[in-house]
Design a protein around this motif. Sequence first.
Motif, PDB file in Angstrom:
ATOM      1  N   LEU A 235       0.809  -1.210   0.000  1.00 56.69           N
ATOM      2  CA  LEU A 235       0.000   0.000   0.000  1.00 56.69           C
ATOM      3  C   LEU A 235       0.847   1.267   0.000  1.00 56.69           C
ATOM      4  N   THR A 236       1.924   1.285   0.778  1.00 55.63           N
ATOM      5  CA  THR A 236       2.749   2.492   0.843  1.00 55.63           C
ATOM      6  C   THR A 236       3.569   2.701  -0.418  1.00 55.63           C
ATOM      7  N   ALA A 237       3.655   1.685  -1.258  1.00 56.24           N
ATOM      8  CA  ALA A 237       4.489   1.771  -2.463  1.00 56.24           C
ATOM      9  C   ALA A 237       3.673   1.943  -3.737  1.00 56.24           C
ATOM     10  N   LEU A 238       2.356   2.094  -3.625  1.00 55.71           N
ATOM     11  CA  LEU A 238       1.500   2.043  -4.803  1.00 55.71           C
ATOM     12  C   LEU A 238       1.885   3.050  -5.866  1.00 55.71           C
ATOM     13  N   HIS A 239       1.938   4.339  -5.528  1.00 54.73           N
ATOM     14  CA  HIS A 239       2.173   5.352  -6.558  1.00 54.73           C
ATOM     15  C   HIS A 239       3.639   5.766  -6.653  1.00 54.73           C
ATOM     16  N   THR A 240       4.520   5.107  -5.888  1.00 52.37           N
ATOM     17  CA  THR A 240       5.947   5.417  -5.957  1.00 52.37           C
ATOM     18  C   THR A 240       6.556   4.810  -7.213  1.00 52.37           C
ATOM     19  N   PRO A 241       7.363   5.573  -7.955  1.00 49.36           N
ATOM     20  CA  PRO A 241       7.994   5.035  -9.165  1.00 49.36           C
ATOM     21  C   PRO A 241       8.848   3.803  -8.884  1.00 49.36           C
TER      22      PRO A 241
ATOM     23  N   GLU B 192      18.962  11.174  -4.293  1.00 52.19           N
ATOM     24  CA  GLU B 192      19.642  10.442  -3.221  1.00 52.19           C
ATOM     25  C   GLU B 192      18.749  10.335  -1.989  1.00 52.19           C
ATOM     26  N   GLN B 193      18.044  11.406  -1.640  1.00 54.33           N
ATOM     27  CA  GLN B 193      17.154  11.370  -0.485  1.00 54.33           C
ATOM     28  C   GLN B 193      15.988  10.412  -0.708  1.00 54.33           C
ATOM     29  N   ARG B 194      15.469  10.382  -1.898  1.00 55.47           N
ATOM     30  CA  ARG B 194      14.370   9.463  -2.182  1.00 55.47           C
ATOM     31  C   ARG B 194      14.801   8.009  -1.986  1.00 55.47           C
ATOM     32  N   LYS B 195      15.959   7.657  -2.530  1.00 61.37           N
ATOM     33  CA  LYS B 195      16.430   6.281  -2.390  1.00 61.37           C
ATOM     34  C   LYS B 195      16.713   5.934  -0.932  1.00 61.37           C
ATOM     35  N   LYS B 196      17.274   6.872  -0.196  1.00 59.83           N
ATOM     36  CA  LYS B 196      17.642   6.610   1.194  1.00 59.83           C
ATOM     37  C   LYS B 196      16.431   6.553   2.109  1.00 59.83           C
ATOM     38  N   LEU B 197      15.525   7.505   1.982  1.00 61.07           N
ATOM     39  CA  LEU B 197      14.420   7.622   2.920  1.00 61.07           C
ATOM     40  C   LEU B 197      13.267   6.677   2.611  1.00 61.07           C
ATOM     41  N   LEU B 198      13.035   6.405   1.337  1.00 55.42           N
ATOM     42  CA  LEU B 198      11.873   5.610   0.972  1.00 55.42           C
ATOM     43  C   LEU B 198      12.066   4.117   1.197  1.00 55.42           C
ATOM     44  N   ALA B 199      13.307   3.670   1.264  1.00 55.17           N
ATOM     45  CA  ALA B 199      13.575   2.228   1.370  1.00 55.17           C
ATOM     46  C   ALA B 199      12.839   1.604   2.551  1.00 55.17           C
ATOM     47  N   GLY B 200      12.988   2.171   3.727  1.00 55.39           N
ATOM     48  CA  GLY B 200      12.330   1.609   4.907  1.00 55.39           C
ATOM     49  C   GLY B 200      10.850   1.901   4.972  1.00 55.39           C
ATOM     50  N   LEU B 201      10.412   3.022   4.386  1.00 58.41           N
ATOM     51  CA  LEU B 201       8.996   3.402   4.459  1.00 58.41           C
ATOM     52  C   LEU B 201       8.132   2.509   3.570  1.00 58.41           C
ATOM     53  N   LEU B 202       8.636   2.144   2.409  1.00 57.59           N
ATOM     54  CA  LEU B 202       7.840   1.349   1.481  1.00 57.59           C
ATOM     55  C   LEU B 202       7.649  -0.078   1.959  1.00 57.59           C
ATOM     56  N   THR B 203       8.590  -0.586   2.744  1.00 56.89           N
ATOM     57  CA  THR B 203       8.476  -1.949   3.253  1.00 56.89           C
ATOM     58  C   THR B 203       7.734  -2.027   4.582  1.00 56.89           C
ATOM     59  N   GLY B 204       7.463  -0.890   5.193  1.00 57.90           N
ATOM     60  CA  GLY B 204       6.794  -0.879   6.484  1.00 57.90           C
ATOM     61  C   GLY B 204       7.723  -1.018   7.666  1.00 57.90           C
ATOM     62  N   GLU B 205       9.029  -1.106   7.398  1.00 57.29           N
ATOM     63  CA  GLU B 205       9.989  -1.207   8.496  1.00 57.29           C
ATOM     64  C   GLU B 205      10.053   0.087   9.298  1.00 57.29           C
ATOM     65  N   GLN B 206       9.786   1.201   8.634  1.00 55.83           N
ATOM     66  CA  GLN B 206       9.781   2.490   9.307  1.00 55.83           C
ATOM     67  C   GLN B 206       8.426   3.174   9.105  1.00 55.83           C
TER      68      GLN B 206
END
Length: 363
Positions: A52-58, A104-118
């Motif tokens: 769900l958190t990754a739906l509209h993310t490229p 760079e910020q997108r790759k760093k910050l989104l990694a944990g958010l899209l998986t639900g770890e953060q």
Amino acid sequence: MDFRYSTEQADFQASLRRFLRQQAPPARMREATADDGHDRRLWQRLCGEFELTALHTPSQYGGVGATMVETAIAFSELGRSLTPVPFAATMFAIEAVLRMGDDEQRKKLLAGLLTGEQVATLAAGGHDSAELSAVRGERRGERTLLTGECGPVLHGHVADLIVVPAMVDDRVVLHVVAADAPGVCVERLPSFDLTRPVARVRLSQAPADVLAAGSPGDFGRVMDVARVWLAAEMLGGAEACLDMAVEYACRRTQFDRPIGSFQAVKHTCAEMMIEIDATRAAVMYAAMSTTTGDELHLAAPLAKAQAADTFVQCAGAAIQVHGGIAFTWEHDLHLYFRRATTTAALFGSSAQHRALLADRAGL
């Protein structure tokens, strides 16, 4: 514009609704509200199985690459069941990073958010710039030190990252702050909405990273997208209120007749349905506008105001149909009424959003 979901979108909606009906029943929701308002196991499944958190993310950032419409569908279904997870808070923060962060910020910050770890949240629940200016930033090299207070912040007490709008050089700039950074104090606040906890965030020279890749108008777009998603959530809540009212009206009898056969009850349910139909059109148009970029500045405040009024009306009307039982702690309708009233005030009242719409339309 075609206000119909595609076959894939309709299948996604039906699948998510079925999952939430099985995995997030009212009893589960009440257990989470008695704890910290965050069902972590359910959150992991929603992020992992449904993404769900990754739906509209490229896709280049690990997302699904779908559209904002799919995300709006997710908001609607989670609003229908009052699912106790930090979906809205995290999605607002993700949109801010996507819109205003560099690659760079997108790759760093989104990694944990899209998986639900953060979990992340956006510390911007007010309507005017005076509330945003409560936090000030002082530049120190590549980082900024933030001082001030913001709240109420959705799911702030469980957030790992906080996106904070702060005044720097007389303009609002978004910053990302780690919840465990020095100078950050998060205090959970009492919330009228038992299914969506809030917190106060105090910052005292807290180090933050600037999201400065976007244009000055991008923060306004982030807020407009958040308004559309909230409208979709409120639409789902209003639909749930109507469903409960109709089901009760067909089951409850007086004078050996279902109360749904009484004209006053029928008219109440019909008025709810009419408002929901109008809201559904407004929300779908606004969600499609977030994808195309056309008319979003007008569709977002319109959808938020319409959905807020509809949800409050439907929650109140459903309580009237149920009578005294709906006012008791054991019934779920009071939880929907709480969600309706608090969400209606988020980012500004309906009157403020209609004033914003008039201003944007030049009226």
